[in-house]
Write a protein that holds these residues in place. Structure first.
Motif, short mmCIF file in Angstrom:
data_model
loop_
_atom_site.label_atom_id
_atom_site.label_comp_id
_atom_site.label_asym_id
_atom_site.label_seq_id
_atom_site.Cartn_x
_atom_site.Cartn_y
_atom_site.Cartn_z
N THR A 33 124.92 4.35 19.46
CA THR A 33 124.25 5.55 18.97
C THR A 33 123.34 6.05 20.08
N MET A 34 123.45 7.34 20.35
CA MET A 34 122.66 7.95 21.42
C MET A 34 121.74 9.01 20.84
N GLY A 35 120.58 9.14 21.45
CA GLY A 35 119.64 10.12 20.94
C GLY A 35 118.79 10.71 22.04
N TRP A 36 118.16 11.80 21.70
CA TRP A 36 117.17 12.44 22.55
C TRP A 36 115.85 12.50 21.78
N TYR A 37 114.81 12.06 22.44
CA TYR A 37 113.45 12.12 21.92
C TYR A 37 112.61 12.93 22.89
N ARG A 38 111.45 13.35 22.41
CA ARG A 38 110.54 14.05 23.32
C ARG A 38 109.10 13.65 23.01
N GLN A 39 108.27 13.80 24.03
CA GLN A 39 106.85 13.50 23.87
C GLN A 39 106.06 14.55 24.62
#
Length: 115
Positions: A33-39
């Motif tokens: 499972t691949m994802g993109w997060y941001r901060q």
């Protein structure tokens, strides 16, 4: 050991588009499972979008209708197409890999939306 290398960040004007890429190595990419997060500065890291090994996706409300996550298993790469960018999208974007209960993270790529 899983390694993730992001690219594609930069400075863009409001309403513009960017495409982020993340190349993974050291893993069986096709079952991950691949994802993109941001901060953003002063804020917690948050999920932007996720794509499972079967191709199903989910998005943060802020990303729905503007961002598209996709994957190319032949290239071990996950993408995040970002359209209609807003200043509030400014953040460091991180690629995430999840498999077998373990998370791995990329180094992050800066996205700045400003005129």
């Amino acid at each position: 050991q899983v390694q993730l290398v992001e690219s594609g960040g930069g400075l863009v004007q409001p309403g513009g588009s960017l495409r982020l890429s993340c190349v993974a190595s050291g893993t069986i990419f096709s079952i991950s499972t691949m994802g993109w997060y941001r901060q953003a500065p002063g804020k917690e890291r948050e999920l932007v979008a996720r794509i499972r090994n079967g191709g199903s996706t989910n998005y943060a409300d802020s990303a729905k209708g503007r961002f598209i996550i996709s994957r190319d298993n032949a290239k071990n790469t996950v993408y995040l197409q970002m359209n209609s960018l807003k200043p509030e999208d400014t953040a460091v974007y991180y690629c995430n890999h999840y498999l077998g209960g373990f998370d791995s993270w990329g180094q992050g790529t800066q996205v700045t939306v400003s005129s």
